[in-house]
Design a protein around this motif. Structure first.
Motif, PDB file in Angstrom:
ATOM      1  N   VAL A  89     -10.188   0.012  10.323  1.00  0.00           N
ATOM      2  CA  VAL A  89     -10.001  -1.410  10.022  1.00  0.00           C
ATOM      3  C   VAL A  89      -9.575  -1.591   8.570  1.00  0.00           C
ATOM      4  CG1 VAL A  89     -11.231  -3.606   9.772  1.00  0.00           C
ATOM      5  CG2 VAL A  89     -11.549  -2.236  11.826  1.00  0.00           C
ATOM      6  N   ALA A  90     -10.247  -0.868   7.651  1.00  0.00           N
ATOM      7  CA  ALA A  90      -9.908  -0.971   6.229  1.00  0.00           C
ATOM      8  C   ALA A  90      -8.488  -0.490   5.966  1.00  0.00           C
ATOM      9  CB  ALA A  90     -10.908  -0.165   5.396  1.00  0.00           C
ATOM     10  N   MET A  91      -8.106   0.617   6.603  1.00  0.00           N
ATOM     11  CA  MET A  91      -6.754   1.152   6.395  1.00  0.00           C
ATOM     12  C   MET A  91      -5.698   0.225   7.011  1.00  0.00           C
ATOM     13  SD  MET A  91      -7.106   5.211   6.878  1.00  0.00           S
ATOM     14  CE  MET A  91      -7.774   6.235   5.607  1.00  0.00           C
ATOM     15  N   THR A  92      -6.036  -0.394   8.145  1.00  0.00           N
ATOM     16  CA  THR A  92      -5.107  -1.341   8.762  1.00  0.00           C
ATOM     17  C   THR A  92      -4.884  -2.537   7.845  1.00  0.00           C
ATOM     18  OG1 THR A  92      -5.926  -0.679  10.936  1.00  0.00           O
ATOM     19  CG2 THR A  92      -4.657  -2.717  10.833  1.00  0.00           C
ATOM     20  N   GLN A  93      -5.963  -3.031   7.245  1.00  0.00           N
ATOM     21  CA  GLN A  93      -5.855  -4.149   6.311  1.00  0.00           C
ATOM     22  C   GLN A  93      -5.017  -3.752   5.094  1.00  0.00           C
ATOM     23  OE1 GLN A  93      -6.823  -7.217   6.806  1.00  0.00           O
ATOM     24  NE2 GLN A  93      -6.136  -7.919   4.805  1.00  0.00           N
ATOM     25  N   LYS A  94      -5.274  -2.538   4.596  1.00  0.00           N
ATOM     26  CA  LYS A  94      -4.527  -2.042   3.436  1.00  0.00           C
ATOM     27  C   LYS A  94      -3.043  -1.884   3.784  1.00  0.00           C
ATOM     28  CE  LYS A  94      -4.786   1.532  -0.108  1.00  0.00           C
ATOM     29  NZ  LYS A  94      -5.466   2.753  -0.549  1.00  0.00           N
ATOM     30  N   LEU A  95      -2.772  -1.395   5.003  1.00  0.00           N
ATOM     31  CA  LEU A  95      -1.382  -1.253   5.463  1.00  0.00           C
ATOM     32  C   LEU A  95      -0.699  -2.609   5.545  1.00  0.00           C
ATOM     33  CD1 LEU A  95       0.908   0.486   6.697  1.00  0.00           C
ATOM     34  CD2 LEU A  95      -0.119   0.036   8.914  1.00  0.00           C
ATOM     35  N   LYS A  96      -1.426  -3.617   6.037  1.00  0.00           N
ATOM     36  CA  LYS A  96      -0.852  -4.955   6.150  1.00  0.00           C
ATOM     37  C   LYS A  96      -0.522  -5.509   4.768  1.00  0.00           C
ATOM     38  CE  LYS A  96      -1.683  -9.539   7.923  1.00  0.00           C
ATOM     39  NZ  LYS A  96      -2.690 -10.541   8.139  1.00  0.00           N
ATOM     40  N   GLU A  97      -1.453  -5.336   3.826  1.00  0.00           N
ATOM     41  CA  GLU A  97      -1.208  -5.814   2.466  1.00  0.00           C
ATOM     42  C   GLU A  97      -0.029  -5.081   1.838  1.00  0.00           C
ATOM     43  OE1 GLU A  97      -4.930  -5.201   0.526  1.00  0.00           O
ATOM     44  OE2 GLU A  97      -5.927  -6.838   1.588  1.00  0.00           O
ATOM     45  N   SER A  98       0.022  -3.774   2.032  1.00  0.00           N
ATOM     46  CA  SER A  98       1.135  -2.995   1.490  1.00  0.00           C
ATOM     47  C   SER A  98       2.461  -3.410   2.114  1.00  0.00           C
ATOM     48  CB  SER A  98       0.908  -1.496   1.721  1.00  0.00           C
ATOM     49  OG  SER A  98      -0.273  -1.069   1.084  1.00  0.00           O
ATOM     50  N   SER A  99       2.441  -3.681   3.418  1.00  0.00           N
ATOM     51  CA  SER A  99       3.663  -4.129   4.095  1.00  0.00           C
ATOM     52  C   SER A  99       4.133  -5.469   3.544  1.00  0.00           C
ATOM     53  CB  SER A  99       3.430  -4.259   5.599  1.00  0.00           C
ATOM     54  OG  SER A  99       3.103  -3.020   6.151  1.00  0.00           O
ATOM     55  N   ASP A 100       3.177  -6.370   3.261  1.00  0.00           N
ATOM     56  CA  ASP A 100       3.538  -7.663   2.679  1.00  0.00           C
ATOM     57  C   ASP A 100       4.165  -7.479   1.299  1.00  0.00           C
ATOM     58  OD1 ASP A 100       2.589  -8.914   4.922  1.00  0.00           O
ATOM     59  OD2 ASP A 100       0.644  -9.458   4.037  1.00  0.00           O
ATOM     60  N   VAL A 101       3.573  -6.599   0.498  1.00  0.00           N
ATOM     61  CA  VAL A 101       4.114  -6.334  -0.843  1.00  0.00           C
ATOM     62  C   VAL A 101       5.516  -5.737  -0.733  1.00  0.00           C
ATOM     63  CG1 VAL A 101       3.821  -4.899  -2.907  1.00  0.00           C
ATOM     64  CG2 VAL A 101       1.869  -6.113  -1.956  1.00  0.00           C
ATOM     65  N   VAL A 102       5.687  -4.790   0.194  1.00  0.00           N
ATOM     66  CA  VAL A 102       7.000  -4.156   0.380  1.00  0.00           C
ATOM     67  C   VAL A 102       8.023  -5.192   0.824  1.00  0.00           C
ATOM     68  CG1 VAL A 102       8.277  -2.546   1.860  1.00  0.00           C
ATOM     69  CG2 VAL A 102       6.144  -1.832   0.809  1.00  0.00           C
ATOM     70  N   ARG A 103       7.638  -6.072   1.739  1.00  0.00           N
ATOM     71  CA  ARG A 103       8.547  -7.110   2.224  1.00  0.00           C
ATOM     72  C   ARG A 103       8.953  -8.044   1.081  1.00  0.00           C
ATOM     73  NH1 ARG A 103       5.379  -9.483   5.768  1.00  0.00           N
ATOM     74  NH2 ARG A 103       5.555  -7.769   7.227  1.00  0.00           N
ATOM     75  N   GLN A 104       7.970  -8.420   0.248  1.00  0.00           N
ATOM     76  CA  GLN A 104       8.258  -9.301  -0.879  1.00  0.00           C
ATOM     77  C   GLN A 104       9.187  -8.610  -1.882  1.00  0.00           C
ATOM     78  OE1 GLN A 104       4.816 -10.398  -3.132  1.00  0.00           O
ATOM     79  NE2 GLN A 104       5.932 -11.794  -4.464  1.00  0.00           N
ATOM     80  N   LEU A 105       8.899  -7.348  -2.197  1.00  0.00           N
ATOM     81  CA  LEU A 105       9.745  -6.606  -3.130  1.00  0.00           C
ATOM     82  C   LEU A 105      11.143  -6.395  -2.558  1.00  0.00           C
ATOM     83  CD1 LEU A 105       7.222  -3.935  -4.453  1.00  0.00           C
ATOM     84  CD2 LEU A 105       8.095  -5.922  -5.669  1.00  0.00           C
ATOM     85  N   ASP A 106      11.226  -6.189  -1.256  1.00  0.00           N
ATOM     86  CA  ASP A 106      12.531  -6.014  -0.619  1.00  0.00           C
ATOM     87  C   ASP A 106      13.355  -7.290  -0.713  1.00  0.00           C
ATOM     88  OD1 ASP A 106      14.417  -4.468   0.772  1.00  0.00           O
ATOM     89  OD2 ASP A 106      13.803  -5.344   2.687  1.00  0.00           O
TER      90      ASP A 106
END
Length: 198
Positions: A89-106
């Motif tokens: 669950v923690a890693m899934t949340q971290k992945l979601k946050e990282s994906s959001d950051v990547v999407r924003q940076l992209d």
């Protein structure tokens, strides 16, 4: 396939089944190993592993499915499972946050790539300044009316216009009577047809 290559199929298949830890048919194993071994070698290796008791097989209709023997793996207790689930669950949340950051940076990267660089903007400003100067010169020349029409050209233009107006009037007279007769026969008056300018 060479026999030496097919002999290595048994440990490779066993290792693959242990890593995946899920049931596969012989064809699935052959395809997942990218046809590194022949189909006959894969089937023989699977039969050998079943005979040794390292994997189990189960037949569904005509298809045989192979899976590793689960007794080879250690038992997992409930606390370990719960801790693994909380980590997931923690890693899934971290992945979601990282994906959001990547999407924003992209999106920022695309915005920067689509915008002009400083050199391009400077060259565009210079080009637009030149065009603006040329248009201002044209405007001044038109305002001062430097390029006038000669009297001979003016006379030709007026003569051509008067000829065109006469022709238009003639054609309008020729067409007007049949149009009025045609509209008279219709039950509804079509003023738009009679007077197209309205």
């Amino acid at each position: 396939m060479s026999k030496s290559k097919d002999a290595g199929a048994v440990p490779a298949i066993l290792d693959y089944l242990r890593k995946q830890n899920r049931p596969y048919s012989a064809v699935d194993i052959l395809n997942n190993l990218h046809k590194e071994y022949g189909k006959t070698a894969v089937v023989k290796a699977l039969d050998t592993l079943v005979a040794e008791g390292k994997i189990k097989s189960k037949t569904y209709n005509k298809q045989v499915v192979y899976v590793t023997d689960q007794s080879q793996f250690p038992d997992v207790n409930d606390t370990e499972l719960k801790s693994m689930e909380s980590k997931v669950v923690a890693m899934t949340q971290k992945l979601k946050e990282s994906s959001d950051v990547v999407r924003q940076l992209d999106s920022e990267l695309q915005a920067l790539c689509s915008s002009l660089t400083t050199d391009e903007a400077k060259s565009q400003v210079i080009q637009l300044t030149k065009e603006c100067g040329q248009l201002e010169e044209e405007l001044k020349s038109l305002k001062s009316n430097v390029s006038t029409v000669s009297p001979k050209e003016r006379e030709m233009i007026l003569k051509s216009r008067s000829t065109d107006v006469k022709e238009r009037r003639k054609r309008k007279r020729i067409v007007r009577i049949p149009v009025i007769l045609l509209l008279y026969a219709w039950p509804v008056i079509h003023l738009g047809f009679l007077y197209p300018g309205n």
